[in-house]
Motif scaffolding. Structure first.
Motif, PDB file in Angstrom:
ATOM      1  N   SER A   1      41.164  43.954  46.380  1.00 23.09           N
ATOM      2  CA  SER A   1      40.097  43.959  45.434  1.00 23.09           C
ATOM      3  C   SER A   1      39.282  42.615  45.057  1.00 23.09           C
ATOM      4  N   ASN A   2      39.274  41.602  45.863  1.00 20.77           N
ATOM      5  CA  ASN A   2      38.645  40.334  45.506  1.00 20.77           C
ATOM      6  C   ASN A   2      37.304  40.496  45.596  1.00 20.77           C
ATOM      7  N   GLN A   3      36.630  39.680  45.006  1.00 24.62           N
ATOM      8  CA  GLN A   3      35.244  39.918  44.734  1.00 24.62           C
ATOM      9  C   GLN A   3      34.648  39.533  46.127  1.00 24.62           C
ATOM     10  N   LYS A   4      34.765  38.934  47.073  1.00 29.20           N
ATOM     11  CA  LYS A   4      34.251  38.947  48.379  1.00 29.20           C
ATOM     12  C   LYS A   4      34.331  40.278  49.040  1.00 29.20           C
TER      13      LYS A   4
ATOM     14  N   CYS B   1      26.723  39.458  33.323  1.00 28.79           N
ATOM     15  CA  CYS B   1      27.787  39.268  34.002  1.00 28.79           C
ATOM     16  C   CYS B   1      27.896  40.123  35.209  1.00 28.79           C
ATOM     17  N   ASN B   2      28.726  39.428  36.270  1.00 29.88           N
ATOM     18  CA  ASN B   2      29.047  39.738  37.400  1.00 29.88           C
ATOM     19  C   ASN B   2      30.174  41.086  37.468  1.00 29.88           C
TER      20      ASN B   2
ATOM     21  N   ALA C   1      37.146  43.682  39.839  1.00 23.59           N
ATOM     22  CA  ALA C   1      38.181  43.016  40.566  1.00 23.59           C
ATOM     23  C   ALA C   1      39.186  42.531  39.591  1.00 23.59           C
ATOM     24  N   ALA C   2      38.758  41.937  38.510  1.00 22.62           N
ATOM     25  CA  ALA C   2      39.681  41.544  37.439  1.00 22.62           C
ATOM     26  C   ALA C   2      40.351  42.673  36.663  1.00 22.62           C
TER      27      ALA C   2
ATOM     28  N   GLU D   1      31.609  42.378  47.417  1.00 22.56           N
ATOM     29  CA  GLU D   1      30.163  41.970  47.415  1.00 22.56           C
ATOM     30  C   GLU D   1      30.000  42.530  48.873  1.00 22.56           C
TER      31      GLU D   1
ATOM     32  N   GLU E   1      31.003  43.350  39.640  1.00 17.42           N
ATOM     33  CA  GLU E   1      32.023  43.310  40.757  1.00 17.42           C
ATOM     34  C   GLU E   1      33.142  42.515  40.341  1.00 17.42           C
ATOM     35  N   LYS E   2      32.834  41.261  39.890  1.00 18.06           N
ATOM     36  CA  LYS E   2      34.078  40.379  39.424  1.00 18.06           C
ATOM     37  C   LYS E   2      34.761  41.096  38.249  1.00 18.06           C
ATOM     38  N   GLU E   3      34.026  41.698  37.424  1.00 15.97           N
ATOM     39  CA  GLU E   3      34.744  42.411  36.075  1.00 15.97           C
ATOM     40  C   GLU E   3      35.645  43.469  36.838  1.00 15.97           C
TER      41      GLU E   3
END
Length: 647
Positions: free
Chosen positions: A84-87, A476-477, A483-484, A90, A479-481
């Motif tokens: 589930s990482n950001q890359k 905010c991003n 993933a976190a 994306e 997708e990053k949220e």
């Protein structure tokens, strides 16, 4: 009707568990595949309506490779992944899936994700079909109008822009009836304004002789089929096609989409769309132009049969819209003509009349609330209320009460019944600003409201139906949220139906002179200092600043300088030196001129030598040996106006 689902997953236990789970819920699992090759065979045979798709599969191809085929065949799909990482998020987002589930997943999450995917796909298909029918009808009506072809094509350009974005459109017609016609083109200058460019204008802009330009307009095999060219494909095509190479060089275009319109018994003609973005055209655009091709061909055949073809009039150059005209277009005072901002305007225009949820993405100060207000004002809900909620400012213990309301006595201090923001917005629009700041518990309750269209007041026993359009925004991003683990996947994909990305001011610095001059006029009038202007040096300094606060920061800085300035000209603006780009101070603290400084001074000196004349014989463009469009673009970026050129 039972939905037929294909599971593409190379872990047998995971795939089998999913199959059992889905069959128990009433779905028809048609098969399981562990590679892209096997999945393609099953898709051809079984025609599933929805695909659960792992990203990492057996073989050399990935789920992302298969997703491109699913998009072309209009099959809904939801990604599965243990990573589930950001890359990964994306890359998955680029294929526009209808959901994304991270392993391990609960049964409830799977079923909710499938419900959302089905809903989004159905809405997308309905909207797509409706838009295509409206567009085909509108284009046919325009072609049937008893007006000159230059006017018809200009109207077609404006009508098709939200569906097929372009910065330059070349329309080529060859030997229709007894009228040889060498074509016309349109260069976009602002949201709804286009410079109409005929043969003489092309000669003037390019500096080419008539015979050379006629040579470029000779038909080639590229004029007989529809195609798209992005990035390296466009560069390669330009090497083979002199006309495309010409457009790329003169107008700085980086991608191309061709729509060929066949005409019975005649060579037909092409609409050739160009963009300054290198990767803007997709197979969806190609599929759309292929559909338009068929309907326009029939329309054109009918016009020819009824002898309604008339010789085109000489095109006139249309002036650019003024700032005041831009303010009257319904964009709530948003100013600029950079291609990134124009793309956002196009998306706004397209989505505003719909009921679709919208997610506005952009840094603080880019104008997200202004965009939300413009969407609301251009929608069928414009006569109802727009309710603005700043999610970041809601106290955690009062979020549910603020959004959904409460009954009297629901908690200590609840001395009377309160109507929440969703009920207040019923029939209208709710704008949820900084949606990424909502805590997870509130996110789950918001998701239920979006799915079920009903709320329950805190302390209440009955549900209340609400008819609300949701516009959300965040800086905010997400997708990053996701993933976190800070933002729910299902809520993200429920909101992200139609994203609009607002560019930062750093990405559209060519708009700074117009914005700055507008703010100077605005605050000078308020302060009783009409006629105040910015010096060329002040405009130049503004273009070097990093603008972390974007347009909002620019507005506040201009307001402060207007109030502090004693004369009619703001000679210098005070900027934080740590945030100024491209500066090179010497040992004694003096500022060294940058390349842009020197270029600006040189262009100004040439313009003064030419008495401000830019194009034509003896103009600055001729002396500098560059196309006039290139010179105008440089002048805009460097903050040079015609007034500066003649001072």
């Amino acid at each position: 009707m039972t939905k037929k689902i294909l599971i593409v997953e190379d872990e047998f236990i995971v795939a089998n568990d999913l199959a059992i789970m889905l069959e128990k819920a009433g779905y028809d699992v048609c098969d399981i595949a562990d590679s892209v090759e096997e999945a393609r065979e099953i898709i051809a045979r079984q025609k599933p309506q929805l695909v659960l798709l792992d990203i990492h599969l057996k073989g050399t191809l990935t789920g992302i490779d298969l997703a491109k085929q699913l998009v072309d065949e209009q099959i809904a799909f939801v990604y599965l992944s243990a990573n589930s990482n950001q890359k990964i998020l994306e890359e998955a987002k680029a294929t526009q899936p209808y959901g994304f589930m991270v392993k391990p997943f609960r049964e409830k999450d799977v079923l909710v994700s499938l419900e959302i995917a089905q809903y989004l796909h159905e809405q997308s298909m309905l909207t797509k079909r409706a838009n295509e029918q409206l567009l085909q009808s509108a284009l046919a009506d325009i072609l049937a109008e008893p007006t000159e072809w230059s006017h018809k094509f200009l109207k077609i350009a404006k009508t098709i822009q939200p569906y097929v974005p372009f910065d330059y459109l070349a329309v080529g017609m060859k030997n229709l009836d007894s009228l040889p016609y060498d074509g016309i083109s349109f260069l976009r200058t602002s949201f709804n304004d286009y410079q109409v460019i005929g043969f003489d204008e092309l000669m003037n802009i390019s500096g080419m002789k008539k015979a050379e330009l006629l040579k470029l307009q000779e038909p080639t095999t590229d004029d007989t089929f529809s195609a798209l060219y992005n990035d390296d494909d466009f560069v390669a095509r330009c090497k083979e096609n002199a006309a495309k190479r010409f457009v790329s060089r003169v107008f700085q275009m980086r991608s191309n989409l061709v729509m060929y319109i066949p005409v019975t018994g005649r060579p037909g003609f092409t609409f050739s769309f160009y963009s300054r973005k290198s990767d803007i055209y997709t197979n969806r655009h190609l599929a759309l132009v292929n559909k338009l091709q068929r309907s326009l061909s029939l329309t054109f055949d009918g016009l020819l049969a009824n002898h309604k073809i008339t010789k085109p009039a000489e095109p006139a150059i249309k002036a650019r819209a003024t700032t005041q005209q831009m303010l009257q277009k319904g964009f709530d005072g948003m100013i600029g003509s950079s291609h990134l901002l124009l793309t956002a305007f196009d998306h706004l225009t397209l989505v505003a009349p719909m009921e679709t949820s919208v997610l506005i993405l952009g840094e603080s100060g880019t104008g997200k609330e202004r965009f939300a207000r413009s969407i609301h004002s251009r929608s069928s809900r414009s006569k109802k209320q727009l309710v603005v909620v700043n999610c970041a400012a809601l106290p955690t213990h009062l979020i549910e009460s603020e959004l959904f309301g409460h009954e009297k006595g629901a908690f200590t201090g609840a001395v009377e019944k309160r109507i929440g923001k969703f009920e207040q917005a019923s029939g209208g629009t709710i704008f949820l600003d900084e949606i990424g700041e909502l805590p997870l518990e509130a996110q789950s309750k918001l998701l239920r409201v979006l799915q079920e269209k009903e709320i329950e007041r805190l302390g209440g026993k009955e549900t209340v139906k609400v008819d609300v359009r949701v516009i959300a925004a965040t800086n905010c991003n997400l997708e990053k949220e996701v993933a976190a683990g800070k933002f729910r996947l299902d809520l993200y994909y429920r909101l992200n139906i139609f994203p609009i990305v607002l560019p930062s001011l750093r990405e559209r610095k060519e708009d700074i002179p117009e914005l700055a001059e507008f703010f100077v006029r605005k605050y000078a009038e308020r302060a009783g200092k009409e006629g105040m202007t910015l010096s060329p040096q002040a405009l130049s300094d503004l273009s070097y600043y990093h603008w972390p606060g974007n347009v909002r920061e620019l507005e506040h800085l201009i307001e402060r300088n207007v109030l502090l300035n004693r004369g009619n000209v703001i000679e210098k603006v005070n900027l934080p030196l740590a945030k100024v780009d491209q500066e090179a101070p010497t040992a004694d603290g003096a500022r060294v001129k940058t390349i842009d400084d020197n270029e600006r001074e040189y262009i100004l000196s040439i313009l003064k030598k030419c008495n401000g004349r830019i194009s034509g014989p003896g103009g600055a463009a001729e002396l500098l040996d560059v196309p006039s469009t290139t010179l105008n673009s440089k002048m805009k970026r460097l903050g040079i106006t015609r007034k500066h050129a003649t001072d």
